[in-house]
Enzyme design. Structure first.
Site, PDB file in Angstrom:
ATOM      1  CB  SER A  60      -0.833  -0.314   0.929  1.00  0.00           C
ATOM      2  OG  SER A  60      -2.394  -0.601   1.187  1.00  0.00           O
ATOM      3  CE  LYS A  63      -4.871   2.038  -0.386  1.00  0.00           C
ATOM      4  NZ  LYS A  63      -3.986   0.485  -0.041  1.00  0.00           N
ATOM      5  CB  SER A 117      -4.019   1.222   3.922  1.00  0.00           C
ATOM      6  OG  SER A 117      -3.454   0.636   3.396  1.00  0.00           O
TER       7      SER A 117
END
Length: 304
Positions: A60, A63, A117
């Site tokens: 993640s 992101k 997240s």
């Protein structure tokens, strides 16, 4: 005469301070993370690197690039976005509490994607990009090239795919670029947030996945965590150290708190020279992962 004496005294004092700073003898830095990079945000090059050019899954941490593309698209943050049923299967477990067909403002969708997240949020941001989902992925990769992230590849906006790969050194460049946007700084370090959805109307509470944002002493300016079994525990941060913004990238740790512990070891290493120590289990994990990396792509292990 007095002025000359004052100038001389200040010169001597500055020289002593410089000498003390140069006199810090740093031990070898011990990190639980298998791959890492440390750099001052305003300087070129790395202060420290550990397998910093090795291409690995980044989970993640992806992101942050998702956020950068959203901000640079110029699309209004006040626009309400609807959460549509996924048009492609998620590459991994994508549990979410968000209801399909409900709506949330783009700013808040981005906030929960960064701080908590939220994978469905990141996916939704890509779906609402001009040109659609595929255009968003193209924009992610184009931005990586523009930033000089030449060992980075994105195939999805969430990080659920193991094919999202980068290096610790490349991610330093990403953090530097993302830090130019106050919204990314704010959203990624939000401690707690209650999202107000509509159609239907409901609320969901979210918390930051990085415990260090709750500690004032860290002065965290950007934060993003990540986890996949293939990527291990990951953390990227920008925080203040002696008045200078420091970027830390920590990839592939065994324990949930290991990246936070590594951040503390880096901070002490730079200020006191103490290299710290890590648990035997972390050492065993590192040996296992290094062997796996070497077997998969012949990567050599290097510590700078």
């Amino acid at each position: 005469m007095i002025r000359t004496a004052i100038v001389l005294a200040l010169t001597v004092l500055c020289s002593l301070n410089v000498s003390r700073a140069m006199a810090i003898e740093r031990s070898e830095l011990q990190l639980a993370s298998v791959n890492a990079a440390v750099a001052y945000a305003d300087d070129e090059g790395l202060v420290y690197g550990k397998n910093a050019d090795r291409r690995v899954p980044i989970a993640s941490i992806t992101k942050l690039m998702t956020a950068l593309v959203v901000m640079e698209s110029g699309e209004p943050l006040t626009e309400w976005l609807d959460f549509r049923e996924r048009h492609i299967p998620a590459p991994a477990n994508a549990y979410t509490r968000i209801r399909v067909s409900s709506e949330l403002r783009r700013s808040d969708v981005l906030r929960i994607a960064l701080m908590s997240s939220e994978n469905f949020a990141a996916h939704t941001l890509a779906r609402h990009h001009p040109g659609g989902y595929d255009a968003f992925i193209e924009a992610m990769n184009a931005k990586a090239v523009e930033l000089g992230m030449l060992k980075t590849t994105f195939v999805d906006p969430t990080g659920l795919s193991v094919d999202n790969r980068s290096t610790a050194a490349d991610l330093v460049r990403l953090v530097r670029a993302a830090s130019q946007y106050p919204q990314i700084r704010e959203y990624s370090t939000t401690r707690y947030f209650t999202a107000q959805f509509r159609q239907p109307r409901y609320r969901l509470a979210f918390g930051n996945t990085n415990v260090l944002v709750h500690r004032e002493s860290w002065g965290v300016g950007i934060s993003k965590t990540g986890y996949l079994s293939e990527a291990g525990r990951c953390l990227v941060m920008l925080f203040e150290l002696d008045g200078k913004p420091l970027v830390t990238v920590l990839l592939d740790s065994l324990g949930t708190r290991s990246p936070m512990g590594d951040a503390g070891r880096i901070k002490r290493w730079l200020t006191t020279g103490a290299g710290g120590s890590v648990a035997a289990a972390a050492r065993a994990y590192e040996r296992k992962k290094n062997a796996a990396y070497a077997a998969s792509d012949g990567a050599s292990v290097s510590v700078n």
